[in-house]
Design a protein around this motif. Sequence first.
Motif, mmCIF file in Angstrom:
data_model
loop_
_atom_site.group_PDB
_atom_site.id
_atom_site.type_symbol
_atom_site.label_atom_id
_atom_site.label_comp_id
_atom_site.label_asym_id
_atom_site.label_seq_id
_atom_site.Cartn_x
_atom_site.Cartn_y
_atom_site.Cartn_z
ATOM 1 N N ILE A 33 8.591 9.723 4.727
ATOM 2 C CA ILE A 33 8.447 9.543 5.765
ATOM 3 C C ILE A 33 6.628 8.934 5.225
ATOM 4 O O ILE A 33 6.394 8.403 5.508
ATOM 5 C CB ILE A 33 7.820 10.507 6.561
ATOM 6 C CG1 ILE A 33 8.783 10.627 7.285
ATOM 7 C CG2 ILE A 33 6.379 10.563 7.722
ATOM 8 C CD1 ILE A 33 9.272 11.575 8.864
ATOM 9 N N LEU A 34 6.055 9.746 3.889
ATOM 10 C CA LEU A 34 4.729 9.466 3.352
ATOM 11 C C LEU A 34 5.208 8.089 2.731
ATOM 12 O O LEU A 34 4.161 7.146 3.397
ATOM 13 C CB LEU A 34 4.878 10.435 2.364
ATOM 14 C CG LEU A 34 3.969 11.381 2.595
ATOM 15 C CD1 LEU A 34 3.556 12.146 0.663
ATOM 16 C CD2 LEU A 34 2.588 11.105 2.926
ATOM 17 N N LYS A 35 6.540 7.768 1.740
ATOM 18 C CA LYS A 35 6.704 6.405 1.346
ATOM 19 C C LYS A 35 6.050 5.477 2.572
ATOM 20 O O LYS A 35 5.597 4.583 2.403
ATOM 21 C CB LYS A 35 7.987 6.460 0.538
ATOM 22 C CG LYS A 35 7.676 5.214 -0.250
ATOM 23 C CD LYS A 35 9.074 5.642 -1.676
ATOM 24 C CE LYS A 35 10.076 5.520 -1.387
ATOM 25 N NZ LYS A 35 11.111 6.420 -2.006
ATOM 26 N N PHE A 36 7.302 5.510 3.203
ATOM 27 C CA PHE A 36 7.625 4.825 4.973
ATOM 28 C C PHE A 36 6.182 4.137 5.120
ATOM 29 O O PHE A 36 6.355 3.185 5.406
ATOM 30 C CB PHE A 36 8.672 4.792 5.670
ATOM 31 C CG PHE A 36 10.615 4.925 4.686
ATOM 32 C CD1 PHE A 36 10.722 3.771 4.121
ATOM 33 C CD2 PHE A 36 11.097 5.668 5.529
ATOM 34 C CE1 PHE A 36 11.623 3.750 3.600
ATOM 35 C CE2 PHE A 36 12.390 5.989 5.058
ATOM 36 C CZ PHE A 36 12.183 4.398 4.654
ATOM 37 N N ALA A 37 5.747 4.918 5.321
ATOM 38 C CA ALA A 37 4.406 4.801 6.042
ATOM 39 C C ALA A 37 2.925 4.194 5.380
ATOM 40 O O ALA A 37 3.027 3.301 6.464
ATOM 41 C CB ALA A 37 3.746 6.734 6.796
ATOM 42 N N ILE A 38 3.372 4.727 4.329
ATOM 43 C CA ILE A 38 2.614 3.977 3.017
ATOM 44 C C ILE A 38 2.583 2.119 3.270
ATOM 45 O O ILE A 38 1.199 1.376 3.225
ATOM 46 C CB ILE A 38 2.063 4.685 2.410
ATOM 47 C CG1 ILE A 38 1.162 6.337 2.535
ATOM 48 C CG2 ILE A 38 0.878 3.927 1.674
ATOM 49 C CD1 ILE A 38 1.361 6.496 1.123
ATOM 50 N N ARG A 39 4.097 1.968 2.349
ATOM 51 C CA ARG A 39 4.514 1.369 2.932
ATOM 52 C C ARG A 39 4.683 0.044 3.891
ATOM 53 O O ARG A 39 3.803 -1.328 3.775
ATOM 54 C CB ARG A 39 5.690 0.607 2.248
ATOM 55 C CG ARG A 39 6.438 -0.451 1.855
ATOM 56 C CD ARG A 39 7.891 -0.334 1.508
ATOM 57 N NE ARG A 39 8.467 0.418 0.461
ATOM 58 C CZ ARG A 39 9.598 0.505 0.529
ATOM 59 N NH1 ARG A 39 10.694 0.800 1.356
ATOM 60 N NH2 ARG A 39 10.737 1.666 -0.211
ATOM 61 N N GLU A 40 4.393 0.627 4.960
ATOM 62 C CA GLU A 40 4.115 0.107 6.403
ATOM 63 C C GLU A 40 3.488 -0.543 6.740
ATOM 64 O O GLU A 40 2.430 -1.671 6.793
ATOM 65 C CB GLU A 40 4.934 0.864 7.863
ATOM 66 C CG GLU A 40 6.944 0.699 7.694
ATOM 67 C CD GLU A 40 6.688 1.192 8.774
ATOM 68 O OE1 GLU A 40 5.921 2.125 8.996
ATOM 69 O OE2 GLU A 40 8.634 1.533 8.504
ATOM 70 N N THR A 41 2.094 0.483 6.505
ATOM 71 C CA THR A 41 0.368 0.187 6.266
ATOM 72 C C THR A 41 -0.086 -0.998 5.726
ATOM 73 O O THR A 41 -0.257 -2.576 5.525
ATOM 74 C CB THR A 41 0.084 1.324 5.887
ATOM 75 O OG1 THR A 41 -0.112 1.972 7.221
ATOM 76 C CG2 THR A 41 -1.847 0.927 6.567
ATOM 77 N N LEU A 42 0.522 -1.293 4.178
ATOM 78 C CA LEU A 42 0.733 -1.999 3.195
ATOM 79 C C LEU A 42 0.910 -3.539 3.526
ATOM 80 O O LEU A 42 0.406 -4.694 3.478
ATOM 81 C CB LEU A 42 0.535 -1.784 1.905
ATOM 82 C CG LEU A 42 -0.318 -0.636 1.334
ATOM 83 C CD1 LEU A 42 0.323 0.114 -0.067
ATOM 84 C CD2 LEU A 42 -1.269 -0.624 1.130
ATOM 85 N N ASP A 43 1.950 -3.079 4.258
ATOM 86 C CA ASP A 43 3.156 -4.715 3.992
ATOM 87 C C ASP A 43 2.225 -5.239 5.416
ATOM 88 O O ASP A 43 2.428 -6.258 5.792
ATOM 89 C CB ASP A 43 3.790 -4.850 5.133
ATOM 90 C CG ASP A 43 4.738 -3.761 3.721
ATOM 91 O OD1 ASP A 43 5.144 -4.247 2.440
ATOM 92 O OD2 ASP A 43 6.375 -3.763 3.812
ATOM 93 N N MET A 44 1.311 -4.350 6.411
ATOM 94 C CA MET A 44 1.473 -5.164 7.787
ATOM 95 C C MET A 44 -0.555 -5.531 7.060
ATOM 96 O O MET A 44 -0.544 -6.532 7.759
ATOM 97 C CB MET A 44 1.007 -3.820 8.523
ATOM 98 C CG MET A 44 -0.203 -3.862 9.569
ATOM 99 S SD MET A 44 -0.544 -2.879 10.910
ATOM 100 C CE MET A 44 -2.326 -1.933 10.224
ATOM 101 N N PHE A 45 -0.938 -5.100 6.194
ATOM 102 C CA PHE A 45 -2.319 -5.556 5.769
ATOM 103 C C PHE A 45 -1.951 -7.365 4.554
ATOM 104 O O PHE A 45 -2.859 -7.655 5.119
ATOM 105 C CB PHE A 45 -2.927 -5.214 4.955
ATOM 106 C CG PHE A 45 -3.978 -3.500 5.175
ATOM 107 C CD1 PHE A 45 -3.744 -2.723 5.715
ATOM 108 C CD2 PHE A 45 -5.776 -4.488 5.539
ATOM 109 C CE1 PHE A 45 -4.324 -1.942 6.376
ATOM 110 C CE2 PHE A 45 -6.274 -3.734 5.904
ATOM 111 C CZ PHE A 45 -5.630 -2.041 6.683
ATOM 112 N N ARG A 46 -0.766 -7.153 4.202
ATOM 113 C CA ARG A 46 -0.249 -8.761 3.026
ATOM 114 C C ARG A 46 -0.107 -8.919 4.746
ATOM 115 O O ARG A 46 -0.262 -10.457 4.090
ATOM 116 C CB ARG A 46 0.774 -8.129 2.636
ATOM 117 C CG ARG A 46 1.181 -8.820 1.810
ATOM 118 C CD ARG A 46 2.228 -8.342 0.428
ATOM 119 N NE ARG A 46 1.617 -7.079 -0.259
ATOM 120 C CZ ARG A 46 2.339 -5.921 -0.150
ATOM 121 N NH1 ARG A 46 2.958 -5.841 0.167
ATOM 122 N NH2 ARG A 46 1.619 -5.625 -0.548
#
Length: 470
Positions: A33-46
Motif C-alpha cells: 500500500i505504501l508503495k502504490f500510494a507513493i507511486r500514484e502520488t508521484l505519477d499524478m505530479f508527473r
Amino acid sequence: MNEQNKLLRKLPKIDIVLDNFKDTLGGAVPKTILKFAIRETLDMFREQILTGERNELPEDEAEWNALFTKAVKLKNSLNLKRVINGTGIVVHTNLGRSLLGQESIASLQKAGTYFTNLEFDLITGKRGSRYSLVEDIICDLTGAEAAIVVNNNAAAVLLSLNTLSFNKETIVSRGQLVEIGGSFRIPDVMERSGASMVEVGATNRTHQFDYENAIGVETALLLKVHTSNFRVIGFTSEVSAVDLATLGVKHNIPVMEDLGSGSLIDLSPWGLPKEPTVQEIVKAGVDVVTFSGDKLLGGPQAGIIVGKKDIIARIKSNPMNRALRIDKFTLATLETVLREYYDFDRALKSLPTLSMLTSDPESIKKKGKKILRSLGGAVKLQGIIKLLPTVSKVGGGAMPEHGLESWALVVDPGKSSASRCERWFRSRTTPLIVRIEDNGMIVDLRTILEDDIPLLLAILKDFLMLGKNN
Ligand SMILES: *Cc1c(COP(=O)(O)O)cnc(C)c1O
C-alpha cells in the motif's frame, strides 16, 4: 533544459521516499500500500507537470511527507464509508436504500460467523432449498400460494419474463413502459428476457379492450407495471389489477404485475399516499407479483416473486435463476425483516425505513432542538444554524410527488457558497450528505439517526469554528 524537465527531475525518487517512510506510520501499513500510494502520488505530479497543470512543487520535505501520508491513509482506508444522510430522502438509492435493525444485524452476523442450514434439510439430513427459509413466511404475509426470492427486483422481472414469455408475446400498456433510475427500462429488460413486447393503449389511457384486442396465439403474458416514480395526471385511465386478472382468466393467459416498491403495510394512516399493497394485488388474482426487498419493505436488497404455485414452480426451475440467486446474508436478514411483519406495529418501530417514514414532525423537531441545545448559545448568537420546517421525500422511486413534513437544520453558508459548504461537509471523516435549497444548506433531520447525532454535532462545531476563524 526546459521548465518541465527541471520539475520532473526534482520529483523525489520513489525508493528514497519508501525508505524514509517505512516506519513513519508505525509500520502498520502494508508495504504494498505504501508503495502504490507513493507511486500514484508521484505519477499524478508527473502527469500534471507534463500537461502543464502544475508549475511548482511542494516547498520542502515536510510538505511532501504530508502529501504522502494523506495518500497512504486514503489508500489504506475502506472505500465503503459510513455517511450521515442529511438529505431527508428515506429510501436513498445512492446511500444504500434501507437500513437494517438490530435483529437483522444479529442474523447477518450469525450467517457470516457460523455454518448454517442454508441448503440443508435438518429433518431428512439431505440437501434442502434455500428458498424454503422464507417461502412460507412470504406466503403467510402476502396470501400468495408460493414465492421465490432473487438478487433484486430487476432480476425478479427479468426471470419472470424469461420464464413465462421467452420467444412469446407480452402485452403491456404504453403508459407503463417506465425507466427506473440506474438504467432499468421495462422495454430493454423485456428484450433481454427474450419476450417480445406488444404495446397497447396510449401514454395516458389504456383500457381493458386494448389488451383484449391484442391477444393472439403468441400471447404468453399480460404485464402491468406499477408506475412508481412518476405520475400521469389529468385525462388518464389504466386497467386495474382485478380487471386485468379477469381478462387473463377468460383467455387462460397469466397476468404479472411488477409492483416496484411493494409495501406490505398501507401507510396512508401516517399521511403517505395510498399505494397498493402486495396482499391487495395477490387478492386481485394477479398470477405473479414482483417487488423489491429494500424499498418500502425496509429489508436487504432482494427481489421477491409471489404467485400461483405452478408459475412459481416454473420460475424456480429456470436455469437463469442460478445466476440471479440470493445470497445467504440477504436471506438471513430478509427472514428477520419479514418476521417483523407478523406484527405491523412492531415492524413500524423496528424497521428503520418504516420508522423514518412514519416519524411525526414533532419528534423530528424535538431532535433538532436537542442538537441546537448541545451546540450551545453560540449558534443562536451567530444565527448561522437555524431550525426550520422542511419537506422530505420517500425516495427509491416511490411516491414521487409526495412530501413528508419535516424539520431541518438550515446552515447559512455566510461569505462562502452553499455548494462549497456542501463539499466541505461531504469531505469530513464521516461525510455529511446535505441538500441545497434556495442557496442554503439543509440537514433534514428525518434521516438523522440517533447514533449520528454525536458525529453531526462534532461536524457542526468544526464548521462554526471555521466560520469564526475566517
Ligand atoms: C425499483 C423498481 C424496479 C427495480 O427494483 P430493484 O430492486 O432496484 O432492482 C423495477 N420495477 C419497478 C416498478 C421499480 O419501482
